[in-house]
Design a protein around this motif. Structure first.
Motif, mmCIF file in Angstrom:
data_model
loop_
_atom_site.group_PDB
_atom_site.id
_atom_site.type_symbol
_atom_site.label_atom_id
_atom_site.label_comp_id
_atom_site.label_asym_id
_atom_site.label_seq_id
_atom_site.Cartn_x
_atom_site.Cartn_y
_atom_site.Cartn_z
ATOM 1 N N GLY A 22 -22.304 56.778 70.299
ATOM 2 C CA GLY A 22 -21.645 56.608 71.583
ATOM 3 C C GLY A 22 -20.416 57.486 71.706
ATOM 4 N N LYS A 42 -21.003 48.147 64.710
ATOM 5 C CA LYS A 42 -20.411 49.162 65.576
ATOM 6 C C LYS A 42 -19.080 49.594 64.966
ATOM 7 C CE LYS A 42 -19.661 50.018 70.524
ATOM 8 N NZ LYS A 42 -19.772 49.417 71.862
ATOM 9 N N GLU A 61 -13.299 44.800 73.426
ATOM 10 C CA GLU A 61 -14.734 44.475 73.445
ATOM 11 C C GLU A 61 -15.020 43.291 72.532
ATOM 12 O OE1 GLU A 61 -19.126 46.470 72.759
ATOM 13 O OE2 GLU A 61 -17.350 47.649 72.327
ATOM 14 N N THR A 97 -33.390 50.161 75.968
ATOM 15 C CA THR A 97 -32.511 49.866 77.094
ATOM 16 C C THR A 97 -33.341 49.712 78.367
ATOM 17 O OG1 THR A 97 -32.142 52.177 77.741
ATOM 18 C CG2 THR A 97 -30.692 51.250 76.031
ATOM 19 N N HIS A 134 -17.254 42.199 83.410
ATOM 20 C CA HIS A 134 -17.796 43.244 82.540
ATOM 21 C C HIS A 134 -17.318 44.627 82.954
ATOM 22 C CE1 HIS A 134 -20.665 45.942 80.602
ATOM 23 N NE2 HIS A 134 -21.040 44.943 79.816
ATOM 24 N N ASP A 136 -18.803 47.312 83.699
ATOM 25 C CA ASP A 136 -19.634 48.489 83.396
ATOM 26 C C ASP A 136 -21.101 48.078 83.306
ATOM 27 O OD1 ASP A 136 -20.202 51.118 82.928
ATOM 28 O OD2 ASP A 136 -19.663 51.090 80.807
ATOM 29 N N LYS A 138 -24.705 48.370 83.910
ATOM 30 C CA LYS A 138 -25.649 49.455 84.193
ATOM 31 C C LYS A 138 -26.840 49.277 83.260
ATOM 32 C CE LYS A 138 -23.036 52.511 81.069
ATOM 33 N NZ LYS A 138 -22.262 53.760 80.959
ATOM 34 N N GLN A 140 -28.138 51.136 81.153
ATOM 35 C CA GLN A 140 -27.907 51.652 79.800
ATOM 36 C C GLN A 140 -27.260 50.598 78.911
ATOM 37 O OE1 GLN A 140 -27.225 53.148 82.629
ATOM 38 N NE2 GLN A 140 -27.398 55.369 82.564
ATOM 39 N N ASN A 141 -26.611 49.610 79.503
ATOM 40 C CA ASN A 141 -25.949 48.556 78.740
ATOM 41 C C ASN A 141 -26.752 47.259 78.731
ATOM 42 O OD1 ASN A 141 -23.792 50.136 78.012
ATOM 43 N ND2 ASN A 141 -22.496 49.485 79.723
ATOM 44 N N ILE A 152 -27.220 41.615 77.450
ATOM 45 C CA ILE A 152 -26.143 42.476 77.945
ATOM 46 C C ILE A 152 -25.268 42.897 76.771
ATOM 47 C CG2 ILE A 152 -24.110 42.621 79.421
ATOM 48 C CD1 ILE A 152 -25.356 40.729 81.334
ATOM 49 N N THR A 153 -24.943 44.189 76.704
ATOM 50 C CA THR A 153 -24.125 44.720 75.623
ATOM 51 C C THR A 153 -22.903 45.435 76.199
ATOM 52 O OG1 THR A 153 -25.197 46.903 75.552
ATOM 53 C CG2 THR A 153 -26.257 45.114 74.341
ATOM 54 N N ASP A 154 -22.087 45.971 75.303
ATOM 55 C CA ASP A 154 -20.981 46.886 75.620
ATOM 56 C C ASP A 154 -19.976 46.310 76.616
ATOM 57 O OD1 ASP A 154 -19.298 48.991 75.734
ATOM 58 O OD2 ASP A 154 -20.831 50.505 76.112
#
Length: 650
Positions: A22, A42, A61, A97, A134, A136, A138, A140-141, A152-154
């Motif tokens: 990332g 991470k 986070e 994803t 959150h 963000d 999207k 991708q997350n 859901i991540t990030d």
């Protein structure tokens, strides 16, 4: 080569491979040696260790995810922050994803898009209830598991909405294709920002494209603020009308007109799922103008003038009584008309009662709604006693009639249904119980069982090893409970030993030591090498094969079964002799074995004899008599008759 590969972090996390790179951190697959499970680690990239903003985001986070516990949000197990290393240990998710899935499928079926959206909204409702936005959201997350579960991540740029109020900076902005207008403009944001992003994702799933595209991120951000998206049905006509309305309502530019909570959007999706032909009529028409009452005043004045003019008309001459009665009557009429006119003036019964649009009460607290001046033009009435509801907290309105946007008269009654909250269940200890019965019990309680399997040395196959959440934890109807079913004891593979050249008895002993079984025993009468008579000449499986414990090993022995009564003598050698000597064995005067050995190194010399009944055996040390034995093949025994071994010590 990455410096963390092959290393063990904090004495327990064995880094196996890198699975994600990332902008500010890399993600590794690792094995937790204490919990004996695969995890994701991470790690903040080394070049950002001295960057205070990056370190803050990374800690933020972990802080955000640590307070969340929801089946649709990636779990955090452990964190580590030091000057040398900053890491977050998380749940390992074996999936792709949502963005990759959309690119693979191009356009998703609307039922599948709704299934994913419901899970995302439930997770966001949980986060918003904890005061976390959150910021963000999207594809991708969003991680997609093989069973269709969403994670859901990030939460790297998440904010604790209840503890701090901030506006966006360039460093904190999410992906421009999914950010809300207020986020793109740098205004203060709240949970409704995440709702907008969900709407964009739903748009993309249904149409295969994002609503706004441009050459630069700035241009996309400007479109988020200023432009209206093409209706999804113009891109994909198969999308139901009601689902298009839900999507566009979530993407309203004005946050005040948008869904005010994830629960509100879930309510509409739930109604749509029950009736896919539904239309929500999110049109926002202007209210009709109030009636003009001036015409009624004019009519009253004209009526009065008419009465006066009528009074002035010539009357026929009558007897004196008649004029008096006429005067009394006229006076009564005038007074009555004046009274009626005055009452009309005061009460204006000809004016219309004002029309009002029914507000949206779903998702609002009933105790707040019933005393709020905002809703004083309506009578808010509970329809029934509160009932348990999976999607709405205690005291929250989850249904109303008439629906939002309906035009009614001021003072009209709005009947509402109130949630009793989620029905909570305290999980008992299911370990050791039958798996199928446990799943049936969870289903009866309104819970969803997520089946997993694992080996166990203590729990028999088919029984429950553990559940997550576990004994004593509280869960609500609709929650997912992971149930681990025992596969029994894990059998590790063993290596088949080499058996060729040894006796059957030795082969049996060696197989027993390796937890293997003796399989079929076959005798080869035509084996050419007579020296191998009575010994193993082949085996199956072959030596060094990897097999399960208790696997049978077939053996072939040279000679016949009758001629294979075989005895082995272990001859002790003088430890002080450290040179090569010749050891010889005879059976009934016939030499059967000769070998050159070093007594100090070998220690003991094995000699083998084949026959029936009794036999006389002599052992020679460099040609001199060393020991004398009598062998009993029938009883598989031997007797030491003479021992001269002490004469050979040096």
């Amino acid at each position: 080569m990455d410096k963390y590969l092959g290393k063990k972090l904090d004495g327990r996390y064995e880094i196996m491979e890198i699975i994600g790179i990332g902008g500010m951190a890399n993600v590794y697959k690792a094995y937790d040696t204490i919990e004996e499970r695969i995890v994701a680690v991470k790690i903040l990239r080394e070049e950002y260790m001295d960057n205070a903003d990056m370190r803050r985001r990374f800690k933020n986070e972990s802080k955000a995810m640590a307070v969340l516990n929801h089946p649709n949000i990636m779990r955090v197990y452990d964190v580590s922050f030091s000057d040398r290393l900053q890491s977050i240990v998380m749940e390992f998710i074996d999936g792709i994803t949502l963005k990759e899935y959309i690119e693979q499928e191009k356009v998703l079926k609307w039922k599948e898009a709704v299934h994913f959206t419901v899970q995302i909204l439930r997770a966001l409702q949980h986060a918003h209830d904890k005061g976390i936005v959150h910021r963000d959201i999207k594809p991708q997350n969003i991680m997609l598991l093989s069973d269709g579960t969403i994670k859901i991540t990030d939460f790297g740029i998440a904010r604790f909405a209840r503890s701090e109020t901030r506006t966006l900076t360039d460093k904190a902005i999410g992906s421009v294709h999914y950010i809300s207008p207020e986020q793109a403009a740098g205004d203060t944001i709240d949970a409704r920002t995440d709702i907008y992003s969900v709407g964009v994702m739903l748009y993309e799933m249904l149409t295969g494209k994002v609503p706004f595209e441009a050459d630069t991120p700035v241009s996309v951000a400007l479109k988020q603020i200023q432009s209206k998206a093409v209706l999804p049905r113009e891109v994909n006509p198969s999308i139901p009308e009601g689902l298009q309305e839900i999507t566009m309502h979530a993407m309203e530019k004005d946050a005040g007109k948008r869904y005010q909570s994830a629960a509100q959007m879930l309510r509409d999706i739930d109604e749509f799922k029950r009736d896919p032909s539904i239309s929500f009529e999110y049109k926002y028409l202007s209210a009709p103008l109030a009636h003009d009452d001036s015409k009624y005043s004019d009519a009253i004045q004209n009526a009065r003038r008419g009465k006066k003019e009528k009074k002035k008309k010539d009357k026929p001459r009558r007897a004196p009584v008649i004029p008096v009665l006429a005067g009394v009557t006229a006076a009564f009429v005038i007074v009555s008309a004046a009274f009626i006119g005055w009452m009309i003036y005061l009460n204006n019964p000809f004016a219309s009662v004002e029309d009002k649009k029914v507000p949206n009460l779903v998702g609002e607290k009933y105790d707040v709604v019933r005393v709020s001046p905002k809703y004083e033009e309506f009578e808010i009435v509970p329809e029934d006693d509160p009932v348990y509801n999976t999607d709405y907290d205690k005291g929250v309105i989850y249904e109303q009639s008439p629906k939002e946007g309906t035009t009614v008269k001021v003072g009209s009654e709005i009947r509402v249904k109130i949630s009793k909250g989620k029905q909570m269940v305290t999980l008992p200890d299911f370990s050791g119980q039958d798996y199928e019965q446990v799943v049936a019990k969870l289903t009866e309680w309104g819970l969803t069982a997520d089946p997993k399997q694992m080996y166990s040395d203590t729990v028999p196959a088919g029984s429950v090893v553990q559940t997550i959440p576990s004994e004593g934890d509280q869960v609500a109807a609709g929650d997912i409970v992971t149930v681990y079913k025992s596969m029994g004891r894990e059998e590790k593979l063993v290596t088949v030993p080499p058996l060729e050249g040894i006796s059957l008895d030795d082969a049996k002993l060696l197989l027993q030591q390796r937890s293997l079984l003796v399989g079929k025993i076959t005798y080869d009468e035509d084996y050419e090498d007579e020296a191998m008579n009575g010994l193993v000449v082949s085996q199956s499986p072959a030596e060094d094969s990897q097999v399960s414990p208790r696997t049978p090993v077939d053996i072939t022995i040279a000679g016949t079964a009758e001629s294979n009564k075989r005895l082995r003598l272990i001859i002790p050698l003088p430890a002080g002799v450290d040179r090569m000597v010749e050891m010889t064995a005879t059976q009934d005067g016939t030499e059967v074995q000769k070998e050159t050995v070093n007594p100090a190194e070998l220690g003991r010399w094995p000699a083998y004899f084949t026959g029936e009944g009794y036999a006389s055996v002599k052992i020679y040390f460099d040609g001199e008599l060393y020991q004398v034995y009598d062998l009993d093949f029938d009883e598989n025994g031997y007797y030491l008759l003479d021992d001269y071994s002490s004469d050979f010590a040096e």
